[in-house]
Every structure is written in structure tokens, then in C-alpha cells.
Design a protein around this motif. Structure first.
Motif, PDB file in Angstrom:
ATOM      1  N   MET A   1       0.803  -1.215   0.000  1.00  0.00           N
ATOM      2  CA  MET A   1       0.000   0.000   0.000  1.00  0.00           C
ATOM      3  C   MET A   1       0.842   1.274   0.000  1.00  0.00           C
ATOM      4  O   MET A   1       0.547   2.210  -0.752  1.00  0.00           O
ATOM      5  CB  MET A   1      -0.986  -0.018   1.167  1.00  0.00           C
ATOM      6  CG  MET A   1      -1.975  -1.168   1.103  1.00  0.00           C
ATOM      7  SD  MET A   1      -2.772  -1.306  -0.533  1.00  0.00           S
ATOM      8  CE  MET A   1      -3.757  -2.789  -0.309  1.00  0.00           C
ATOM      9  N   PRO A   2       1.897   1.382   0.830  1.00  0.00           N
ATOM     10  CA  PRO A   2       2.721   2.597   0.745  1.00  0.00           C
ATOM     11  C   PRO A   2       3.391   2.786  -0.615  1.00  0.00           C
ATOM     12  O   PRO A   2       3.499   3.910  -1.111  1.00  0.00           O
ATOM     13  CB  PRO A   2       3.766   2.392   1.846  1.00  0.00           C
ATOM     14  CG  PRO A   2       3.125   1.450   2.806  1.00  0.00           C
ATOM     15  CD  PRO A   2       2.299   0.526   1.960  1.00  0.00           C
ATOM     16  N   LEU A   3       3.820   1.672  -1.231  1.00  0.00           N
ATOM     17  CA  LEU A   3       4.467   1.792  -2.535  1.00  0.00           C
ATOM     18  C   LEU A   3       3.469   2.247  -3.593  1.00  0.00           C
ATOM     19  O   LEU A   3       3.792   3.051  -4.477  1.00  0.00           O
ATOM     20  CB  LEU A   3       5.103   0.465  -2.941  1.00  0.00           C
ATOM     21  CG  LEU A   3       5.989   0.531  -4.195  1.00  0.00           C
ATOM     22  CD1 LEU A   3       7.185   1.452  -3.969  1.00  0.00           C
ATOM     23  CD2 LEU A   3       6.465  -0.850  -4.609  1.00  0.00           C
ATOM     24  N   ARG A   4       2.246   1.746  -3.511  1.00  0.00           N
ATOM     25  CA  ARG A   4       1.213   2.174  -4.448  1.00  0.00           C
ATOM     26  C   ARG A   4       0.942   3.666  -4.296  1.00  0.00           C
ATOM     27  O   ARG A   4       0.780   4.393  -5.280  1.00  0.00           O
ATOM     28  CB  ARG A   4      -0.067   1.366  -4.210  1.00  0.00           C
ATOM     29  CG  ARG A   4      -1.184   1.673  -5.204  1.00  0.00           C
ATOM     30  CD  ARG A   4      -2.338   0.707  -5.020  1.00  0.00           C
ATOM     31  NE  ARG A   4      -1.917  -0.670  -5.286  1.00  0.00           N
ATOM     32  CZ  ARG A   4      -2.574  -1.740  -4.887  1.00  0.00           C
ATOM     33  NH1 ARG A   4      -3.690  -1.601  -4.176  1.00  0.00           N
ATOM     34  NH2 ARG A   4      -2.136  -2.945  -5.191  1.00  0.00           N
TER      35      ARG A   4
ATOM     36  N   VAL B   1      15.702   3.045  -8.005  1.00  0.00           N
ATOM     37  CA  VAL B   1      14.774   2.041  -7.470  1.00  0.00           C
ATOM     38  C   VAL B   1      14.218   2.568  -6.152  1.00  0.00           C
ATOM     39  O   VAL B   1      14.979   2.868  -5.225  1.00  0.00           O
ATOM     40  CB  VAL B   1      15.459   0.684  -7.246  1.00  0.00           C
ATOM     41  CG1 VAL B   1      14.476  -0.317  -6.637  1.00  0.00           C
ATOM     42  CG2 VAL B   1      16.015   0.146  -8.558  1.00  0.00           C
ATOM     43  N   VAL B   2      12.893   2.681  -6.087  1.00  0.00           N
ATOM     44  CA  VAL B   2      12.212   3.114  -4.861  1.00  0.00           C
ATOM     45  C   VAL B   2      11.545   1.879  -4.253  1.00  0.00           C
ATOM     46  O   VAL B   2      10.638   1.301  -4.852  1.00  0.00           O
ATOM     47  CB  VAL B   2      11.164   4.206  -5.147  1.00  0.00           C
ATOM     48  CG1 VAL B   2      10.482   4.637  -3.848  1.00  0.00           C
ATOM     49  CG2 VAL B   2      11.811   5.414  -5.829  1.00  0.00           C
ATOM     50  N   SER B   3      11.987   1.478  -3.074  1.00  0.00           N
ATOM     51  CA  SER B   3      11.531   0.240  -2.450  1.00  0.00           C
ATOM     52  C   SER B   3      10.809   0.515  -1.136  1.00  0.00           C
ATOM     53  O   SER B   3      11.189   1.424  -0.388  1.00  0.00           O
ATOM     54  CB  SER B   3      12.715  -0.689  -2.153  1.00  0.00           C
ATOM     55  OG  SER B   3      13.427  -1.026  -3.324  1.00  0.00           O
ATOM     56  N   THR B   4       9.796  -0.288  -0.853  1.00  0.00           N
ATOM     57  CA  THR B   4       9.213  -0.328   0.485  1.00  0.00           C
ATOM     58  C   THR B   4       9.429  -1.702   1.108  1.00  0.00           C
ATOM     59  O   THR B   4       8.859  -2.001   2.154  1.00  0.00           O
ATOM     60  CB  THR B   4       7.703  -0.006   0.447  1.00  0.00           C
ATOM     61  OG1 THR B   4       7.045  -0.961  -0.403  1.00  0.00           O
ATOM     62  CG2 THR B   4       7.452   1.389  -0.080  1.00  0.00           C
ATOM     63  N   HIS B   5      10.233  -2.520   0.451  1.00  0.00           N
ATOM     64  CA  HIS B   5      10.597  -3.837   0.979  1.00  0.00           C
ATOM     65  C   HIS B   5      12.096  -4.020   0.797  1.00  0.00           C
ATOM     66  O   HIS B   5      12.660  -3.656  -0.243  1.00  0.00           O
ATOM     67  CB  HIS B   5       9.834  -4.946   0.258  1.00  0.00           C
ATOM     68  CG  HIS B   5       9.925  -6.281   0.922  1.00  0.00           C
ATOM     69  ND1 HIS B   5      11.029  -7.104   0.791  1.00  0.00           N
ATOM     70  CD2 HIS B   5       9.073  -6.934   1.744  1.00  0.00           C
ATOM     71  CE1 HIS B   5      10.840  -8.203   1.493  1.00  0.00           C
ATOM     72  NE2 HIS B   5       9.663  -8.135   2.082  1.00  0.00           N
TER      73      HIS B   5
ATOM     74  N   CYS C   1      11.063   2.724   4.875  1.00  0.00           N
ATOM     75  CA  CYS C   1      10.686   1.738   5.892  1.00  0.00           C
ATOM     76  C   CYS C   1       9.293   2.093   6.396  1.00  0.00           C
ATOM     77  O   CYS C   1       9.113   3.144   7.022  1.00  0.00           O
ATOM     78  CB  CYS C   1      11.694   1.753   7.042  1.00  0.00           C
ATOM     79  SG  CYS C   1      11.235   0.629   8.380  1.00  0.00           S
ATOM     80  N   PRO C   2       8.289   1.242   6.151  1.00  0.00           N
ATOM     81  CA  PRO C   2       6.923   1.560   6.572  1.00  0.00           C
ATOM     82  C   PRO C   2       6.651   1.271   8.042  1.00  0.00           C
ATOM     83  O   PRO C   2       5.534   1.485   8.515  1.00  0.00           O
ATOM     84  CB  PRO C   2       6.073   0.653   5.670  1.00  0.00           C
ATOM     85  CG  PRO C   2       6.944  -0.538   5.445  1.00  0.00           C
ATOM     86  CD  PRO C   2       8.362  -0.029   5.418  1.00  0.00           C
TER      87      PRO C   2
ATOM     88  N   LEU D   1      14.212   6.527   3.948  1.00  0.00           N
ATOM     89  CA  LEU D   1      13.100   7.373   4.361  1.00  0.00           C
ATOM     90  C   LEU D   1      12.309   6.667   5.452  1.00  0.00           C
ATOM     91  O   LEU D   1      12.065   5.462   5.365  1.00  0.00           O
ATOM     92  CB  LEU D   1      12.187   7.678   3.171  1.00  0.00           C
ATOM     93  CG  LEU D   1      12.842   8.343   1.953  1.00  0.00           C
ATOM     94  CD1 LEU D   1      11.826   8.519   0.834  1.00  0.00           C
ATOM     95  CD2 LEU D   1      13.465   9.676   2.329  1.00  0.00           C
ATOM     96  N   MET D   2      11.898   7.428   6.461  1.00  0.00           N
ATOM     97  CA  MET D   2      11.102   6.886   7.556  1.00  0.00           C
ATOM     98  C   MET D   2       9.977   7.857   7.890  1.00  0.00           C
ATOM     99  O   MET D   2      10.041   9.037   7.529  1.00  0.00           O
ATOM    100  CB  MET D   2      11.975   6.642   8.794  1.00  0.00           C
ATOM    101  CG  MET D   2      13.102   5.667   8.560  1.00  0.00           C
ATOM    102  SD  MET D   2      13.977   5.251  10.101  1.00  0.00           S
ATOM    103  CE  MET D   2      12.710   4.324  10.974  1.00  0.00           C
TER     104      MET D   2
END
Length: 387
Positions: free
Chosen positions: A19-22, A116-120, A141-142, A158-159
């Protein structure tokens, strides 16, 4: 010149990463998609590679297992903390599925990203391992605090949560240049929801004056929701009970067989396309810790945290309980029922928690995060700032 390729790789390892990546992908595309090439990737499945598909399924099974047996989840995060970022990542990526390791690195190379933008942590790992044309890596980091897998090197971290951010800055590898705080990347559709409870309840076809309880146990529907729901729907009280089962079809079918007291309005869901309407229409949320609590907090809905699958979820619960002040934790089903009934009898008991949630409202949204990412990309590729 060719446009810079900015990759947003999606992977299934709990919806708290998806969801955060979307959210950030949609916002970044809207704001800057005319200046770069925005690439959305279903990383593990789009190539049809069986090794990558199996690895993603394995990660999903682990999340379900940790929710079923929380002691295993706590052991896993404790082991990560003991071995540190590099050894933990090595074990997760190379030892658990050695063939997927090389295939993941190769697929990242095939996508030819410049950013590359990652949330994992896994997609960040593949990007960092590129020996030729290594991309600029941005990892969000979510969670409330960094776990060791998120401490694997990246160019920009990013946090969203203040205590976790301040704690990260005390580590020698981070400073205010390579570690920044942004609002939580809640889904953009949340900002479009009418928050008038009466209107929402009319839209949903549920009683306007019933005390309304939303229950969920993450995307997999594993936890104490069944026991809590069974007790609530048997009570001869004006309640609206709305459990969301996610992928747990067996639980959803079970709920459809329950006999309810005539005073109770019962609305079980598998997946709910109108989840934000349900969240905003509810008086209280009851379920496991995780980033779904962010959405409830956004809508001013207090939460009862019923269990935590691992230390990461303990930290998230702690953030909303002690920093924000909009949640409580209770793991005993009998006491959870008592708390719900006490609030239903006297709704003013929820007001301090509701106010605390609404006071935190400005800490949500991906707009600022998109700007921070764009600024970092322009510093990495200065030619972009000239056009």
C-alpha cells in the motif's frame, strides 16, 4: 537524452509494503511522470520465473506463519537483531532460496532502472547488488523502527515515525543527508473519503446510531477475530459488527453461517473495495498491529490492538499507543469484549483517543515524500534540474 527510469517494484510480503508503494508511485507519477519514465513492476511474477514466484510465495507463507504462531515471528526478528543487517539479509536471500537470489539480481538488471524506490528490503537488496550500472537506491521503511533487514545499505533511507527516525540517526551509517523523515505513505484515496459518519453509514446500508466495530487481522485474516466476532454477534445489543477476512476464505464462509442476535447488524467481508468507507464509518477498530492502524488513525478511529506477530508489529503498536495516544493493547478476548461494551455504553470514553488520532492527521500523505525523492534524484542526476 533518454529519460531516467524510476522503478517501483511491488512484491507480496504483507499489505503493509504494497500500500505505501502504491501511494508513492501514484503521487510521484502524477507530479514528475512527465520528466522521467516511471516503471511499475510486479517484480516476482512478471517474468514468469518459477524461482522468483516460489520465493515470493515463501515470503507470504512466512508472514502467515508468524501471525498464526507469534512466538516464531518474535524469534525471527530477534534473530535478525542478533546477526545484524548483512548476515540476516544473507540468510534471507541466499540460504533460504539460493536459486532465487541470482535470478532476482538478474531480473533487476533486465529492468534497467536508474532509480529504485523500495518499500521492501528485498528489492533494495537486488538493486544494491547490481555490479554494472548500479541504480540510485531509495528505501522507505513503513514500520515504526528499523529492523535489521531494512538496515541493509541504500543511498537514501526514508522513515515516517519520529522515534524510529531519531533512533536511526543515532546509528553511525545514517545522517540527515542519507536518512530523512517524511509523512506516512497512506493510500491517496483516503483523502477523497467523506468522513461524515451518518452519511457513510447511510451509504453502507448500516444503522446510523449503532456502535460500529471494524475488525481485521491484516490481509490474511489470521488472529483472534473469529472468537471476538462470534461473541459480539451473540449479544442482544445495538451493535454493527464488520469483520474483514482478506484472503482467509474459510473464515469468511464461517462468518456467513453465524446466527446473530436480532439487535446486531452483521456485515462480514472477504476483501472490501470500499475499505476506507468502512474505516471512516466505524467507532472503533479491533485487530492485530500493523500499518492498517495508520488508516484508522487517519480517519480518527481509535484502535484496540489484539496481538502482534513479531517485534516489528510491537513497535508499530507502541507508536500508536504511546506516541500518538489513539490506541490500546489488549490480548485477552474476554477483556477485549468488555472494553468494546464499555465504550458502546459510554462513547465519551473514546473521545481522548479519537482526538489524539485526529491531531496526528498531518503525518499522513505521500506528497512530501514524492518531493523528497525528486530532490534526491535531481542531486544524483543534475541534468534533470536543468530541464
Amino acid at each position: 537524452m533518454d529519460k531516467i527510469r524510476v522503478l517501483f517494484p511491488f512484491m507480496e510480503s504483507g499489505y503493509g509494503h504494497i500500500m505505501p508503494l502504491r501511494s508513492i508511485e501514484q503521487t510521484f507519477r502524477k507530479k514528475y511522470g512527465d520528466r522521467v519514465e516511471v516503471v511499475s513492476s510486479q517484480f516476482y511474477t512478471e517474468s514468469g520465473d518459477p524461482h522468483l514466484i516460489r520465493f515470493e510465495k515463501m515470503m507470504g507463507r512466512q508472514v502467515k506463519m508468524y501471525n498464526t504462531i507469534p512466538a516464531l515471528g518474535h524469534f525471527a526478528t530477534a534473530a535478525d537483531a542478533f546477526f545484524g543487517a548483512r548476515l540476516s539479509t544473507l540468510g534471507a536471500m541466499r540460504l533460504s532460496a539460493p536459486y532465487a537470489h541470482g535470478h532476482g539480481i538478474a531480473h533487476m538488471a533486465e529492468l534497467k532502472p536508474d532509480v529504485v524506490v523500495s518499500t521492501h528490503w528485498a528489492s533494495n537488496y537486488y538493486a544494491q547488488k547490481q555490479k554494472k550500472n548500479k541504480p540510485f537506491t531509495i528505501m522507505y521503511c513503513p514500520d515504526a523502527q528499523l529492523n535489521n533487514l531494512f538496515e541493509y545499505p541504500c543511498d537514501l533511507l526514508l522513515m515516517s515515525m519520529p522515534y524510529g527516525y531519531e533512533k536511526a540517526l543515532r546509528k553511525k551509517q545514517y545522517n540527515i543527508q542519507n536518512c530523512k523523515m517524511v509523512p506516512f505513505w497512506i493510500r491517496n484515496e483516503a483523502f477523497e473519503v467523506d468522513t461524515d459518519k451518518a452519511a457513510l453509514r447511510k451509504k453502507l446500508g448500516i444503522p446510523e446510531n449503532n456502535f460500529t466495530i471494524l475488525l481485521a487481522e491484516g490481509g490474511y485474516g489470521i488472529g483472534k477475530m473469529a472468537k471476538i466476532t462470534e461473541q459480539l454477534v451473540s449479544l442482544h445489543l445495538p451493535l454493527t459488527v464488520m469483520p474483514i477476512c482478506g484472503t482467509n476464505q474459510k473464515l469468511f464462509e464461517h462468518f456467513k453461517t453465524l446466527k446473530c442476535a436480532p439487535e446486531v447488524t452483521f456485515r462480514p467481508y472477504a476483501f472490501a473495495d470500499h475499505i476506507f468507507d468502512l474505516e471512516a464509518a466505524s467507532d472503533i477498530f479491533c485487530g492485530k498491529s500493523g500499518n492498517m492502524i495508520a488508516e484508522l488513525t487517519f480517519f480518527g478511529c481509535p484502535s484496540i490492538v489484539t496481538h502482534c506477530a513479531n517485534h516489528i508489529e510491537e513497535n508499530i503498536a507502541d507508536h500508536y499507543i504511546n506516541t500518538v495516544g489513539c490506541a490500546v493493547k489488549e490480548t485477552n478476548v474476554k477483556k477485549i469484549i468488555q472494553m468494546i461494551l464499555s465504550c458502546a455504553e459510554d462513547r465519551t470514553k473514546l473521545e481522548p483517543y479519537r482526538k489524539a488520532a485526529l491531531d496526528y492527521h498531518d503525518h499522513f500523505g505521500s506528497d512530501k515524500g514524492a518531493d523528497v525523492i525528486w530532490e534526491a534524484i535531481c542531486q544524483r542526476f543534475p541534468e534533470l534540474a536543468q530541464h
